[in-house]
Design an enzyme around this catalytic site. Sequence first.
Site, mmCIF file in Angstrom:
data_model
loop_
_atom_site.group_PDB
_atom_site.id
_atom_site.type_symbol
_atom_site.label_atom_id
_atom_site.label_comp_id
_atom_site.label_asym_id
_atom_site.label_seq_id
_atom_site.Cartn_x
_atom_site.Cartn_y
_atom_site.Cartn_z
ATOM 1 N N HIS A 58 0.813 -1.225 0.000
ATOM 2 C CA HIS A 58 0.000 0.000 0.000
ATOM 3 C C HIS A 58 0.843 1.270 0.000
ATOM 4 O O HIS A 58 0.333 2.348 0.327
ATOM 5 C CB HIS A 58 -0.905 0.018 1.228
ATOM 6 N N HIS A 220 -8.078 -4.129 -0.443
ATOM 7 C CA HIS A 220 -7.611 -5.503 -0.638
ATOM 8 C C HIS A 220 -8.546 -6.260 -1.583
ATOM 9 O O HIS A 220 -8.472 -7.484 -1.659
ATOM 10 C CB HIS A 220 -7.551 -6.249 0.698
#
Length: 332
Positions: A58, A220
Amino acid sequence: MKKILNQPAAYVDEMLDGLVAAHPEALRRLGDDGRVIARAGGALPGKVGIVTGGGSGHLPVFLGYVGEGLLDACAVGNVFAGPRVADCQEAARAADGGAGVLLLYGNYGGDRMNFDMAQEFLEMDDVPVQSVRVADDVASAPLAEREKRRGVAGLVYAYKLAGARAAEGASLAEVADTARRAADGCRSIGVALTPCIVPESGQPSFSIAEDEIEFGMGIHGEPGIWRGPLKTADRLADEMLEQLLPELSLVRGDRVAVLVNSLGATPHEELYILYRRVAQVLGERGVVPVMPLVGRYATSMEMAGASLSLLKLDSELERLLRAPAHCPFWRV
């Protein structure tokens, strides 16, 4: 799968090797497994330490915000997997300058469990600790169940405001209060156009048709609110704002921080097209955007898509937002 790597299993550790090698003046690597990133100069005596953690994949979230006026340390997990309890503790000890430690992280099951356990161990060793979880993704649960929401790009504002407050010399209780105000005042929502591929699995995180978009998808690949034909940028911006604005109760004259964030593959050009419409709608309502952020601040590897975050500001939060900060991925 087309990725620039050596062995999929070495993806995270080789990334950390490169990150620290590129920024030795700012970052150092700690822990028995090397999965803690901390400020190169160590903990600052008398300053509240701020620690986060989470899965890799991320960047700049999470570890990318270790720096001056931001975070002091980060516990790093595998791609899309929470960090170990031992690394959460190691990060907190690396950040502890004697004024206590704030654990500030996103609301995900693994992160929550491991940071809770780490806090118990730290408190047994008489380290003053408080924790704040960020849960800003409005698509993940209704307002009445807000405690169940995921933490996404709103983490960036919590890091920035709490980091600025800690840099001023505030107490642990005051820094935690600022982090809670940032978390409580921020709302986010994302849209996904394509999946990403987790290196170790080599498979797309989800499948979606070429002409489809998923509105409200998590970082996700968690399911969103709806999936359907791709819409124009203006219609998407309008719909994102329709999800965020009712919960913020903004009125004419209010000031709001705005973050238009790429999930990884979406270019700046498309982000600015989105921001154009967001600014138009806010302007029509008499709401003033403050220090807009447009770029890659919380990604999901090579996923195409974007998220929009809004944080209602008061004079103190705006002052903290504008305070100097510096990390390898962001300078204020």
